[in-house]
Design an enzyme around this catalytic site. Structure first.
Site, short mmCIF file in Angstrom:
data_model
loop_
_atom_site.label_atom_id
_atom_site.label_comp_id
_atom_site.label_asym_id
_atom_site.label_seq_id
_atom_site.Cartn_x
_atom_site.Cartn_y
_atom_site.Cartn_z
N SER A 122 0.83 -1.22 0.00
CA SER A 122 0.00 0.00 0.00
C SER A 122 0.87 1.26 0.00
CB SER A 122 -0.89 0.03 1.24
OG SER A 122 -1.54 -1.21 1.41
N1 SAM Z 1 -0.13 -4.80 4.42
C1 SAM Z 1 0.56 -5.15 3.21
C2 SAM Z 1 1.94 -4.54 3.12
O1 SAM Z 1 2.30 -3.76 3.99
O2 SAM Z 1 2.65 -4.87 2.16
C3 SAM Z 1 -0.19 -4.85 1.95
C4 SAM Z 1 -1.37 -5.67 1.81
S1 SAM Z 1 -1.93 -6.00 0.19
C5 SAM Z 1 -2.72 -4.50 -0.22
C6 SAM Z 1 -3.24 -7.10 0.70
C7 SAM Z 1 -2.75 -8.43 1.18
O3 SAM Z 1 -3.86 -9.15 1.73
C8 SAM Z 1 -2.19 -9.30 0.07
O4 SAM Z 1 -0.90 -9.72 0.38
C9 SAM Z 1 -3.17 -10.46 0.01
O5 SAM Z 1 -2.57 -11.69 -0.38
C10 SAM Z 1 -3.68 -10.51 1.43
N2 SAM Z 1 -4.98 -11.19 1.61
C11 SAM Z 1 -6.09 -11.12 0.84
N3 SAM Z 1 -7.06 -11.89 1.37
C12 SAM Z 1 -6.54 -12.45 2.50
C13 SAM Z 1 -7.05 -13.36 3.48
N4 SAM Z 1 -8.29 -13.85 3.44
N5 SAM Z 1 -6.24 -13.72 4.48
C14 SAM Z 1 -4.97 -13.25 4.58
N6 SAM Z 1 -4.43 -12.41 3.67
C15 SAM Z 1 -5.21 -12.01 2.65
#
Ligand code: SAM
Length: 212
Positions: free
Chosen positions: A60
């Site tokens: 993000s």
């Molecule tokens: N917080 C992260 C960072 O600092 O890099 C960025 C997050 S990215 C926008 C969203 C993340 O949520 C992705 O890595 C995705 O794989 C994960 N995600 C999506 N659905 C999920 C779930 N049900 N459980 C765990 N992770 C999930």
């Protein structure tokens, strides 16, 4: 432009977007975001932009990390659950602002890389696991704070159950009908109270283990 000038420009950008908490700004200024971005994007490490991290996911933009962290009203006594570890950057920011971070990521490849970064930076107050974050972390619940870093269709009910009394959850919600919004959910004596913190865009929160 030098790395220091880029950082100063980023801090001004954070303030311009309402991230005024000096502790959060200092953490974002000091944490080496370049460790969390792929080599091809190193020159953009201190730009206010989301960057690709593999597995079709993104790290993000710093303003989003700052806004969500500020909305959590953190202090050093608080235990936070993060859903969506991704690169580990947001978890690393949170780890400097609270007592302990529990973070869940559905992609093992991303989590392994994040784990290396946590170790490299000596961030010993982060605990991580691979899994479906919509199920929360029952063994560690309740949490005083929960942050979801992917867009849910609605406030995830299991996460709401794992929110401690007086706790806050910050979650992007995109129901596919209206514009995606950043919500803050507070658990008080009467139940859950929801506040709209404005428009936001995020990759989707995916519960299905068979989806990439
Ligand atoms: N917080 C992260 C960072 O600092 O890099 C960025 C997050 S990215 C926008 C969203 C993340 O949520 C992705 O890595 C995705 O794989 C994960 N995600 C999506 N659905 C999920 C779930 N049900 N459980 C765990 N992770 C999930």
């Amino acid at each position: 432009m030098s790395s220091d000038s880029r950082k100063i420009r980023l801090i001004l950008e954070l303030r311009r977007h309402g991230v005024t908490d000096t502790k959060i700004c200092a953490v974002i200024e000091r944490l080496p975001r370049e460790l969390f971005v792929p080599e091809a994007f190193l020159d953009q490490a201190y730009e206010n932009t989301a960057l690709p991290i593999g597995c079709h996911q993104t790290l993000s933009a710093p303003v989003i990390v700052g806004r969500m962290s500020q909305a959590l009203e953190l202090n050093e006594r608080i235990k936070v659950l993060e859903v969506g570890t991704g690169s580990g950057y947001h978890a690393a920011v949170l780890s400097k602002l609270c007592r302990r971070v529990y973070t869940i990521e559905r992609h093992r490849e991303l989590l392994e890389e994040a784990e290396q970064r946590f170790n490299q930076l000596g961030l010993s107050n982060i605990t991580w696991k691979v899994g479906d974050g919509t199920l929360g972390w029952p063994e560690q619940a309740p949490f005083e704070r929960i942050v979801v870093t992917a867009a849910a269709m609605d406030v995830p009910p299991v996460l709401a159950q794992q929110l401690a009394p007086g706790g806050l959850m910050v979650v992007p919600v995109d129901d596919g009908v209206g514009d995606p919004r950043l919500l803050r959910v507070r658990r008080d004596a009467e139940g859950l109270e929801t506040e709209d913190l404005g428009p936001i865009r995020f990759v989707p929160l995916i519960a299905d283990p068979n989806r990439r």
